[in-house]
Structures are given as C-alpha cells and as structure tokens.
Design an enzyme around this catalytic site. Structure first.
Site, short mmCIF file in Angstrom:
data_model
loop_
_atom_site.label_atom_id
_atom_site.label_comp_id
_atom_site.label_asym_id
_atom_site.label_seq_id
_atom_site.Cartn_x
_atom_site.Cartn_y
_atom_site.Cartn_z
N HIS A 72 0.85 -1.21 0.00
CA HIS A 72 0.00 0.00 0.00
C HIS A 72 0.88 1.25 0.00
O HIS A 72 1.75 1.39 0.85
CB HIS A 72 -0.93 0.01 1.22
CG HIS A 72 -2.17 -0.79 0.99
ND1 HIS A 72 -3.36 -0.53 1.62
CD2 HIS A 72 -2.41 -1.84 0.19
CE1 HIS A 72 -4.28 -1.38 1.21
NE2 HIS A 72 -3.72 -2.20 0.35
N TYR A 201 -9.39 6.18 6.80
CA TYR A 201 -9.55 6.61 8.18
C TYR A 201 -10.55 7.77 8.18
O TYR A 201 -10.24 8.84 7.67
CB TYR A 201 -8.21 7.09 8.76
CG TYR A 201 -7.21 5.98 9.02
CD1 TYR A 201 -6.51 5.38 7.98
CD2 TYR A 201 -6.97 5.55 10.32
CE1 TYR A 201 -5.60 4.36 8.23
CE2 TYR A 201 -6.06 4.53 10.58
CZ TYR A 201 -5.38 3.94 9.53
OH TYR A 201 -4.48 2.93 9.78
N PRO A 293 -4.78 0.91 18.49
CA PRO A 293 -4.46 0.39 17.16
C PRO A 293 -4.52 1.42 16.03
O PRO A 293 -4.15 1.10 14.89
CB PRO A 293 -5.50 -0.72 16.94
CG PRO A 293 -6.60 -0.43 17.90
CD PRO A 293 -6.01 0.31 19.05
N LYS A 297 0.72 0.25 15.05
CA LYS A 297 2.12 0.16 15.48
C LYS A 297 2.45 -1.07 16.35
O LYS A 297 3.62 -1.41 16.50
CB LYS A 297 2.48 1.42 16.30
CG LYS A 297 2.66 2.65 15.46
CD LYS A 297 4.00 2.63 14.76
CE LYS A 297 4.06 3.56 13.58
NZ LYS A 297 3.66 2.96 12.30
N TYR A 385 3.86 6.68 10.03
CA TYR A 385 2.98 5.55 9.69
C TYR A 385 3.78 4.43 9.02
O TYR A 385 3.61 3.25 9.32
CB TYR A 385 1.85 6.02 8.78
CG TYR A 385 0.72 5.02 8.64
CD1 TYR A 385 -0.44 5.14 9.41
CD2 TYR A 385 0.80 3.96 7.73
CE1 TYR A 385 -1.47 4.23 9.29
CE2 TYR A 385 -0.23 3.05 7.61
CZ TYR A 385 -1.37 3.19 8.39
OH TYR A 385 -2.39 2.28 8.26
#
Ligand SMILES: Cc1cc2nc3c(=O)[nH]c(=O)nc-3n(C[C@H](O)[C@H](O)[C@H](O)COP(=O)(O)OP(=O)(O)OC[C@H]3O[C@@H](n4cnc5c(N)ncnc54)[C@H](O)[C@@H]3O)c2cc1C
Length: 391
Positions: A72, A201, A293, A297, A385
């Site tokens: 991704h 998100y 979550p 991580k 990220y």
C-alpha cells in the site's frame, strides 16, 4: 528442561525472536499457553511497516507475504465526507507498508519453527519467572497436566499484555505510564471485496470509522464505540448502516456489504512498562507496551524489540560483550515512545471524545485541518505511519 533463551509466548514477538536466534546459532525453547489452531486464528494486526517487511525477508519468512501481501502506497483521510490522500512514497522518499494479516505472519513463523526443529510447546502455560536477577533464571510452567521447570541463561517475556513475565519485575523497579480511552473499536470481518484500494480513516462527528482489508476478498471494518460496548448489542444491519453514515462521501462513493464472519470489541489503551529488562529477564512486544491500534504500530514495535534483542544476544555470543544487552531497554524505549506519541496523536485526532470541552473540540478540528492542508504535516504522518528505521 534447559535452554539458552527461554521464550514465553508464541505471538509475533516470541516466534520471530526464536527464528532470529536460530539463524544466529542460539538455541531457545518457546512456551505457548494456547493450542496451535487458536494462535493461528487470532484476528489482530494487518499493517506491516517497511522495516518489518525487510526483517521478515532477511530471515527467510517472507515467501508467502511477498506472494499474497498487498503493498500500500497511501491511506485516505476522510473528514466529514471530504477525501484526502496521504501519498507515502511521495512524502517519505519511497517508503510504503504491506497489508498482510498477523494471523498469516504467525502461521508462517510457526511453520518455520517446525522446519528449524526448535522446541515450541503449545498448551504450555508459564506460571512464574524465578531468579530473574541471577545468571540462571527459570520459568515454572505447566504442560500436559504436569508442572515443569525451564532452566535458562536468559528469559524473554513475549507473553502479551496479560502475561506473567512482567510480574517478575519487583514493584520498586517498575515504572508504569498509561492512558485508557473512553471508547473502543467494534471490528468486523466481512466476506466482501474491500470498497477502497487503500485504508480509509474517517473522522466523523458520530465517531471514527476505519475501512481496512485482509485480502482482495475480505474486508476488515471498525467503528468507534463507547468503552464497555458488547459486540452482541450490534446487529449486522446496524453495523452496516453506521459504517455507511460515517464513511459517506460527497462524490457518490458506496460501501460494499457482505456477510459478517467475525465481530469483536477492542478496548483502546496506551501503556508503557519501564524498564524493559530486569536482570536476565527481557520484556518484548505487548508484554512491555501497548498502543491504541489507530497508528497500526503494535506488531511493528514487537518486531523492533526482538530484532534489537536478537542482535544484542548474537553480539554477546560473538564478542563476549554484554554492552548491547545492557542498552536493550533504553534502545527500545526511544522507539516505543515515538510510537506511543504517534498512536496517541492519531487516536485523539480521529476519534470524538465524549468528554471533550468546546476548546478541545476546536483544537481537534484544527489538527485535522492542519493535516489535510499542510504537506509538512502529511509528511510527518507518512514518515511515522510507514515506520521509523529499525536500530
Ligand atoms: C484489533 C487490533 C488491531 C490491531 N492492529 C494492528 C496493526 O494494524 N498493526 C500493528 O502493528 N499492530 C496492531 N495491533 C497490535 C498487535 O496485534 C499486537 O501488538 C501484537 O499481537 C503483539 O505481539 P506480541 O507477540 O507481543 O503479543 P501477543 O500477540 O499478545 O502474543 C502473546 C502470546 O503469549 C501467550 N501467552 C500469554 N500468557 C502466557 C503464559 N503465561 N504462558 C505462555 N504463553 C502465554 C499468548 O497466548 C500469545 O500467544 C492490533 C491489535 C488489535 C487487538
């Protein structure tokens, strides 16, 4: 029973450590309280940072991940129906993440352990770590109805947040830092192709929602729910309707629905236990720290810990110097606190807090605005990220 490194727990941390030690010629025994089928089916993480992918490749555990995992290159932030893409390679100089379920990582590592021929005892529950400060720590455990003792040079607690190893650190040595959040995640697995190629998100006034995936055929979806929610209180119909509301866009995008095959609620918690070493007992992964979550991580931190530890143990074996083992806790905690900061920031930015006052609500709005309008803010998010480099 006797070994050099006694490992408690066959989650990602314990299994990867066993593999890395095997490659360094260091013997270990892994004790796992659950049976193999349970350990392989436990639904959890799905996002592997670049550094985690690299480690799995280097230790020969990436064959299936490279065939079946999904690379991704970004995520979408959806704020009140408007879509904003975070382009990882463009913002980080080429980094990306891999979508490959934790269940599959665990299956691959268990299969490798069987090939390596090292002991991995399922149904073996550690009861206590004894003499952690000595050069001969021991793990007392039960297996097949009998109590036994594993005598070690080192013990590594990879037994997750609810394990026993952390309790072997005396109270006057332990320092605990943490935060509970007034919400959790209702997560579902659904037999339907994901409605987006990348994770979404969504920050919405009704609460956070996340659209994720496990494979091209299976969607993983989450809804922010009040802390203490029982998953049984939500019908399939209600879940899809609420996902529709929170994920709705202004451009006609639609959410595909399919049969829900699993449903559970995950509480949200930040937690760090310092130090991560006491004598010859080392803590790794969720046994030492928990992150909510939202930043994806937890598994990646577990990988960082055991890579650091395996290198330190190999260094000691090669040179006789314990200097890297001495630094283990401090080395790991620097990375852990960066992940704690990022996970807390993502969580509080994307969720609605029922207890927030008007000032806090405006600040949260301003943080969302900053991320969607500033390249610098997006680059900071993308760098965290996709993961900080391993030591
Ligand atoms: C819903 C959800 C989504 C998540 N998403 C992500 C994500 O996208 N990315 C990410 O990086 N992380 C994510 N995480 C976090 C991630 O799953 C954990 O951080 C990860 O499992 C930690 O691995 P571990 O090996 O340290 O611990 P665990 O996976 O908890 O393994 C510990 C093992 O020890 C065993 N054990 C416990 N007690 C004993 C005992 N007394 N004796 C013997 N064995 C024992 C347990 O049975 C277990 O097998 C998510 C977590 C959840 C719940």
């Amino acid at each position: 029973m006797r070994t050099t490194v006694g490992i408690i727990g066959a989650g990602p941390a314990g299994l990867l450590l066993a593999r890395l030690l095997h490659r360094a010629g260091i013997d270990s025994v892994v004790l796992e309280s659950r049976d193999r089928a349970y350990a392989e089916a436990r639904q959890r993480a799905g996002i592997l940072e670049q550094g985690t992918v690299d480690v799995l490749r280097e230790c020969g555990a990436a064959g299936r991940m490279d065939r079946e995992g999904l690379r991704h290159d970004g995520i979408e932030l959806r704020v009140d129906g408007a879509r904003h893409r975070i382009d990882f390679p463009a913002l980080t100089g080429g980094r990306s993440v891999m979508v490959y379920a934790q269940t599959e990582v665990v299956k691959d590592l268990i299969a490798l352990r069987a090939e390596d021929g090292g002991p991995l005892l399922f149904g073996a529950t550690a009861l206590a770590v004894e003499d952690a400060e000595s050069d001969a720590p021991r793990v007392r455990f039960t297996h097949e109805g009998r109590e036994d003792v594993l005598e070690c040079r080192y013990v590594v607690g990879c037994d997750g947040f609810h394990g026993v190893s952390r309790t072997a650190v005396p109270a006057h040595v332990s320092h605990v830092f943490g935060r509970d959040y007034p919400y959790g995640w209702l997560g579902v697995l659904a037999d339907v192709p994901p409605s987006s190629d990348e994770l979404v998100y969504a920050a919405h006034e009704r609460g956070f929602a996340l659209l994720s995936m496990r494979s091209p055929e299976v969607s993983r979806l989450y809804l922010q729910v009040p802390d203490g929610t029982d998953a049984a209180d939500w019908s399939e119909q209600e879940i899809w309707e609420e996902l529709d509301r929170r994920l709705a866009t202004h451009d006609g995008w639609t959410l595909r629905r399919g049969p829900v095959t699993a449903k559970s609620v995950t509480p949200m918690r930040s937690y760090v236990h310092e130090p991560m070493r006491h004598g010859n007992l080392f803590l790794a992964g969720d046994a030492a720290h928990i992150v909510p979550p939202t930043g994806a991580k937890g598994l990646n931190l577990a990988v960082g810990d055991v890579v650091t530890l395996a290198r330190a143990l190999a260094h000691e074996r090669r040179t006789g110097s314990a200097a890297r083992l001495e630094r283990y806790s401090a080395d790991c905690l620097r990375r852990v606190w960066q992940a704690e900061r990022f996970s807390y920031g993502m969580t509080t930015m994307l969720h609605t807090d029922p207890g927030a006052d008007p000032f806090e609500r405006r600040l949260r709005r301003a943080r969302l605005d900053r991320v969607v309008t500033s390249r610098t803010a997006r680059a900071e998010l993308a760098e965290q990220y996709t993961g900080l480099p391993l030591p």
